[in-house]
Write an enzyme that holds these catalytic residues in place. Structure first.
Site, short mmCIF file in Angstrom:
data_model
loop_
_atom_site.label_atom_id
_atom_site.label_comp_id
_atom_site.label_asym_id
_atom_site.label_seq_id
_atom_site.Cartn_x
_atom_site.Cartn_y
_atom_site.Cartn_z
N GLU A 1 76.96 17.48 122.76
CA GLU A 1 75.64 16.64 122.96
C GLU A 1 74.31 17.28 123.34
OE1 GLU A 1 76.13 13.22 122.50
OE2 GLU A 1 78.16 13.43 121.18
N SER B 1 116.48 -25.82 141.54
CA SER B 1 117.73 -25.23 142.23
C SER B 1 117.80 -23.83 143.00
CB SER B 1 118.55 -25.27 141.34
OG SER B 1 119.25 -26.67 140.42
#
Lengths: 137, 759
Positions: free
Chosen positions: B176, B452
């Protein structure tokens, strides 16, 4: 060399007393405590296997004792908690942890832990005796 | 004259020029300030690193060699057939030989070691050092599950300078930015070259960005290619170079640069990218893998190795050529690396890479104790309770069960929490069927009616009243409750039938509404609410009769907290995700010890849990039990909200509590009950865990007898409806004369019906 031998003997002695009460309390668990109903209504009750990790537990109890002797109570408690994470319903570990809390001056937490231990062991085991002693103090 | 004009022009120009210059200088300062503060934000925040609970190996552990191998691969260990080295293992028949890595856990350093682990089928039979010395317990290095940046609100795997392979740095520079070490943030020669190309082409074709410029660009997330942008960028790059040295810049680049996209989540930094693409840590990458990551830098979407395999491969090979050309690798390394496949993971197996829902709870618990600034400033290590194997199992099971259930239903989602009830450690959290995606964390945040699931609190309050036991008979006939506003509330049973007089144990196991409401009103709503508080619920419901049937909302996390108290025999323990927090120098900053408080009588909880065991055997949890081995006794409760909007299940063995929820975010009906939906998730997870049967010794003063499930009368063990029930000394069931219960017909009718309903 002598030191190694000493440590090994200590380990043997400690694991003997560590495992001892557990094993003696197991039959109580299976007999009196047919416990929470087994799977088949009429079927035999499956007993909790005597703590399957006693070797590891004994090693950690020994390590915790050494840390305690060296004055490292925090480390000793952490080691017992490590043992509890692999053997969470071991009454002896709960009593050992309670005793460390007591030594650290937290009697209230020690008592709660001792009560927890009592729910995991037969009423007449050596571990139960230690737990009762903590609750009385 | 000329002089005069010049002076006049100058007089007019001077203020303009000075203002312009002043403006440019200010702007320059502004840019420089902006970029350096951005940089220092990112590079000096050493994130807190978060670790899972370490794998512990000991003889008799219920773990097969194959499953341990899976755990080892998850930890980044590699299987080898050759010699062992740190981080490698050999898999044999009922044998694993491993060379562990050295690591630090909770402030203690453990050296690397070699161990032979022998198995006897599904359990570990022995662990020994090479000289044969037994190893009683072997701890492995804990898995890094994320990093916490409270300031940015992201989880990122940030790598420290010593974790970055030199090869990666060299490769980045070679590919790079060849003159990285020498330039001042911009590379004049490269710019000149690019400028010629661009001017001749009349548009910007070629870039000459240095690593520093790329870093600046990544701060502002823009790829806009205008001259102004370029100038700003160049200026900022030079400012950074003046302030920081090359090592700092490269290190920040490595942690910052964008390297891919995972759904809605951007993959930044080589540490995370390494996990994302290869499923291992950066330090473990081979030459060809490093080359692929460097290849991706140029265009994470264009060179996406998952989607554009060929293109990515060509670019990787080009990178290898450049590396060899710059003597970063040898010619042999290049040719051997080129023969390797891409080596990326299968996208499916990447599933549990992020642990985002668990990290959410870690963050929440830490934020109670720390200022955000303390967490980000000092590079802490956070040791948690997560078990990666349990997490993977829970994720997989929820996703698979939902897919199966969804076949002819609207889209469903769900959540799961798994704890160890004895020490209240949270072992796994699944916040959505889609894992690896940072979405709505239902486990912590979905507030849903519990139905429940609430009933055990009603029965426990009844046992505490001293007026009821599980053998008590309750009237299950139709009921009408006058409400304070004059309305009449008349709840019905799920099957719209009344079951006459029933035992409490049956009413709870079969989740009968009419009997439960009657019992709850008898005990008192205030008592039920008080009990919920002692179970660990903080946000208590208002005193309405409908609370007895769970007509109020809780999150899966709240449900887990209250069921943990039941599974733990009446001891309330705050759920824990963090064991300890350790500072940069290995000093323990805080240890989260076990907190425990007995808030309920263990005898009552013991008695109650027997009904939850029967719910699994004979009641609403039966279909789940069918998927478990007979020897694995569990206790559990279903919950279904009005209109089938929520399907809940909470259940436990000795070692695990699992809470599962299935529903949809927009409250549509799922058409599922707790028994047909969430209980299947529970069973699937429970069946895959290393866990032992739920069994508790009889509390002192409790005596076991056999009672008829329907009538509550004491009966013989071999009667068809007999259930074993331990009651406190004084509570004795009346003796039945014979086996046959005259209500068996109702029971069997009910059972036939329920079987039909569940199919």
């Amino acid at each position: 060399m002598t030191r190694t031998i000493f440590v090994l003997m200590l380990a043997a002695a400690l694991s003997a007393c560590a495992v001892g009460p557990l094993q003696s309390s197991s039959p109580t668990q299976t007999t009196t405590a047919g416990a929470t109903s087994g799977p088949g209504g009429g079927g035999a009750v499956i007993s909790t296997a005597p703590s399957p990790v006693s070797g590891a537990t004994a090693a950690l109890l020994l390590q915790s004792q050494q840390e305690r002797d060296a004055g490292n109570l925090g480390g000793a408690a952490a080691t017992i908690e490590r043992a509890l994470s692999i053997s969470p319903d071991d009454a002896l570990l709960w009593v050992a942890l309670a005793e460390i809390q007591m030594a650290q001056g937290d009697g209230a937490l020690a008592e709660e832990m001792a009560r927890k231990a009592l729910t995991l062991t037969g009423p007449n085991s050596a571990t139960a005796t230690r737990a009762h002693r903590l609750i009385r103090n | 004259m000329l002089k005069k004009t010049k002076r006049r022009i100058w007089r007019y120009l001077f203020p303009v020029v000075s203002v312009a210059l002043f403006g440019a200088v200010l702007y320059g300062f502004y840019l420089s300030w902006r970029v350096t503060s951005e940089f220092s934000d990112r590079s000096w925040d050493r994130p807190a690193q978060v670790y899972a609970a370490p794998v512990e190996l000991y003889s008799a552990r219920q773990l097969s060699a194959a499953n341990l191998a899976i755990e080892l691969v998850r930890l980044g260990y590699r299987e080898t057939n050759g010699p062992l080295a740190s981080g490698r293992f050999r898999l044999g028949r009922d044998l694993i030989e491993i060379h562990t890595r050295s690591f630090e856990y909770a402030g203690q350093v453990t050296a690397e070691q070699i161990a032979s682990i022998r198995f006897n089928g599904n359990s570990v039979s022995s662990i020994a050092a090479p000289d044969g010395t037994p190893i009683p317990i072997l701890q492995l290095d804990p898995l890094l599950i994320g990093s916490i940046f409270p300031a940015h609100g992201e989880d990122r795997i940030v790598v420290a300078p010593d974790e970055v392979p030199d090869l990666l740095k060299a490769a980045l520079i070679a590919v790079e930015d060849r003159r990285f070490e020498d330039h001042i943030g911009i590379d004049i020669r490269a710019i000149a070259r690019a400028a010629i190309v661009n001017l001749t082409a009349g548009e910007i074709q070629q870039g000459a960005s240095t690593l520093t410029q790329q870093l600046v660009r990544s701060f502002y997330l823009s790829n806009e290619r205008t001259w102004r942008r370029k100038l700003n960028e160049a200026f900022m790059s030079v400012s950074l170079e003046l302030r920081y040295d090359k090592d700092e810049l490269l290190q920040t680049y490595i942690n910052e640069i964008y390297l891919g996209q995972d759904g809605a989540r951007a993959v930044h930094g080589f540490g995370l990218a390494s996990r994302f693409y290869f499923g291992k840590s950066l330090g473990e990458l081979a030459v060809h893998e490093i080359a692929l990551l460097v290849a991706v830098v140029r265009g994470p979407s264009y060179y996406d190795p998952f989607r554009n395999r060929e293109r990515a491969r060509e670019r990787r090979d080009l990178v290898l050529d450049l590396m060899a050309g710059q003597d970063v690798i040898t010619a042999e390394e290049r040719s051997s690396a080129k023969t390797r496949p891409l080596g990326i993971v299968d996208r499916q197996s990447r599933q549990s890479a992020y642990y985002a829902p668990f990290l959410d709870l870690v963050r929440r618990q830490l934020n109670r104790d720390y200022e955000a600034a303390d967490l980000e400033a000092s590079g802490l290590k956070i040791y948690t309770t997560l078990d990666p194997a349990t997490q993977a199992l829970a994720e997989w099971t929820l996703a698979t069960e939902i897919e199966r259930l969804e076949a002819n239903r609207p889209p469903l989602d769900g959540a799961v929490i798994v704890t160890n009830p004895h020490n209240a450690e949270v072992r796994a959290i699944v916040g959505s069927r889609q894992t690896g995606f940072d979405g709505f964390n239902r486990a912590l945040n979905a507030d849903r009616p519990v139905g429940s699931l609430i009933k055990p609190a009603v029965y426990l309050a009844a046992l505490e009243s001293g007026r009821h036991s599980l053998a008590s008979l309750i009237d299950d006939s139709e009921i009408e409750v006058a409400m304070p506003n004059g309305d009449v509330w008349s709840p019905t049973n799920f099957d719209d039938e009344s079951h006459g007089t029933v035992t409490a144990i049956r009413a709870l196991a079969e989740s009968l509404n009419q009997a439960t409401v009657r019992l709850g009103l008898d005990v008192g709503l205030d008592k039920v609410i008080d009990l919920l508080g002692r179970l660990g619920l903080e946000d208590l419901p208002a005193e309405f009769p409908s609370l007895l049937l769970g007509a109020f909302e809780m999150t899966p996390l709240e449900v887990t907290q209250i069921y943990n108290s039941l599974a733990n025999g009446g001891f309330r323990m705050p759920l824990r995700t963090v064991r300890s927090v350790v500072g940069t120098n290995g000093e323990t900053i805080r240890r989260y010890r076990i907190e425990i408080e007995q808030t309920l009588d263990p005898g009552n909880v013991y008695e109650l849990n027997q009904a939850l065991v029967q719910a699994m055997r004979l009641g609403t949890g039966r279909t789940a039990s069918r998927r478990l081995p007979d020897s694995l006794v569990t206790a559990g409760k279903t919950g279904t909200s009005d209109g089938f909007r929520d399907s809940w299940f909470a259940g436990f063995s000795n070692d695990h509590l699992i809470v599962a929820w299935i529903g949809n975010d927009d409250n549509q009906s799922t058409g599922l009950t707790g028994g047909t939906g969430a209980s299947q998730v529970f069973a699937g997870i429970m069946a895959g865990l290393e866990t032992r049967a739920y069994e508790v010794p009889n509390p002192e003063g409790y005596r076991a007898s056999w009672i008829d499930f329907q009538t509550g009368l004491e009966t013989d063990a071999d009667c068809p409806q007999a259930v074993r029930l331990s009651l406190e000394g004084g509570d004795r069931p009346p003796k039945a004369t014979a086996c046959g219960s005259d209500r068996a017909s109702i029971g069997s009718r009910f059972r036939t019906w329920i079987r039909g309903a569940l199919q």
